[in-house]
Motif scaffolding. Structure first.
Motif, PDB file in Angstrom:
ATOM      1  N   THR A   1     212.296   7.089  -8.950  1.00 50.70           N
ATOM      2  CA  THR A   1     212.038   8.494  -8.636  1.00 50.70           C
ATOM      3  C   THR A   1     212.738   8.859  -7.329  1.00 50.70           C
ATOM      4  OG1 THR A   1     210.013   8.021  -7.400  1.00 50.70           O
ATOM      5  CG2 THR A   1     209.783   8.455  -9.783  1.00 50.70           C
ATOM      6  N   ARG A   2     212.909  10.129  -7.113  1.00 53.86           N
ATOM      7  CA  ARG A   2     213.552  10.624  -5.891  1.00 53.86           C
ATOM      8  C   ARG A   2     212.518  11.325  -5.010  1.00 53.86           C
ATOM      9  NH1 ARG A   2     217.089  12.369 -10.204  1.00 53.86           N
ATOM     10  NH2 ARG A   2     216.072  14.346  -9.844  1.00 53.86           N
TER      11      ARG A   2
ATOM     12  N   ASP B   1     217.795  14.882  -3.703  1.00 53.48           N
ATOM     13  CA  ASP B   1     218.585  15.037  -4.926  1.00 53.48           C
ATOM     14  C   ASP B   1     217.854  15.815  -6.016  1.00 53.48           C
ATOM     15  OD1 ASP B   1     220.878  13.797  -4.017  1.00 53.48           O
ATOM     16  OD2 ASP B   1     220.392  11.850  -4.875  1.00 53.48           O
TER      17      ASP B   1
ATOM     18  N   SER C   1     212.246  12.874 -12.489  1.00 53.55           N
ATOM     19  CA  SER C   1     213.061  12.790 -13.707  1.00 53.55           C
ATOM     20  C   SER C   1     214.066  11.644 -13.699  1.00 53.55           C
ATOM     21  CB  SER C   1     213.782  14.120 -13.948  1.00 53.55           C
ATOM     22  OG  SER C   1     214.746  14.334 -12.936  1.00 53.55           O
ATOM     23  N   SER C   2     214.029  10.811 -12.691  1.00 57.46           N
ATOM     24  CA  SER C   2     214.943   9.675 -12.653  1.00 57.46           C
ATOM     25  C   SER C   2     214.175   8.400 -12.313  1.00 57.46           C
ATOM     26  CB  SER C   2     216.046   9.902 -11.616  1.00 57.46           C
ATOM     27  OG  SER C   2     215.508   9.829 -10.314  1.00 57.46           O
ATOM     28  N   THR C   3     214.827   7.278 -12.586  1.00 57.37           N
ATOM     29  CA  THR C   3     214.250   5.985 -12.221  1.00 57.37           C
ATOM     30  C   THR C   3     215.281   5.265 -11.375  1.00 57.37           C
ATOM     31  OG1 THR C   3     213.036   5.900 -14.289  1.00 57.37           O
ATOM     32  CG2 THR C   3     213.295   3.836 -13.105  1.00 57.37           C
TER      33      THR C   3
END
Length: 160
Positions: free
Chosen positions: A61-62, A79, A57-59
């Motif tokens: 990615t985690r 995270d 869900s982030s850029t």
């Protein structure tokens, strides 16, 4: 299982170069989401797959993935359940014992350090001796059951 604390400013060197020419580690890309999450759910269950979904869900990615000859063989997230938490992480059963898990761990923790963290928490650490040896993690007293207490169990379809 207890939580463990890791000093990110004191991480060992990357282990990726020790894995051999056919094994690589990198961050997963958004278009790989369904493939990676399905792979995780098949091998490690719905809970870890849910955490892996959050990692996309982030850029950037985690989630880091390990590839052997272009085939997915392992993953490590950070995270996802809480900020500052490492995990979940897993390696395909047939590929265990080759240093892939340790390399994924260090790469993921190094990404956390690069993001500005000084410490990371390994939530509900299963193999505590592995984490202590690999990255100097120490058990956090009184951390069981921790953040995962009271979590919902996956619901089986009723067939109706």
């Amino acid at each position: 299982m207890p939580d463990m604390l890791v000093r990110l400013y004191d991480l060992p060197e990357s282990r990726v170069s020790r894995l051999g020419p056919d094994i690589g580690i990198r961050r997963a890309l958004a278009p790989e989401r369904r493939t990676v999450v399905s792979w995780i759910e098949e091998r490690f269950g719905a809970g870890w797959a849910g955490e892996a979904e959050a990692a996309f869900s982030s850029t950037p990615t985690r989630i880091h993935i390990a590839l052997f000859a272009g085939r997915l063989v392992g993953f490590a997230c950070h995270d996802v359940t809480a900020l500052g938490f490492f995990g979940p992480t897993g390696v395909d059963e047939a590929m265990r014992g080759k240093g892939i898990g340790e390399a994924l761990l260090i790469e993921s923790l190094a990404a956390m350090r690069a993001a500005g963290y000084a410490y990371a928490i390994i939530g509900g650490a299963g193999p505590t001796q592995f984490y202590a040896r690999a990255v100097g993690a120490v058990e956090i007293p009184g951390s069981t059951p921790g953040i995962y207490a009271g979590m919902l169990s996956p619901v089986e379809p009723s067939g109706t």
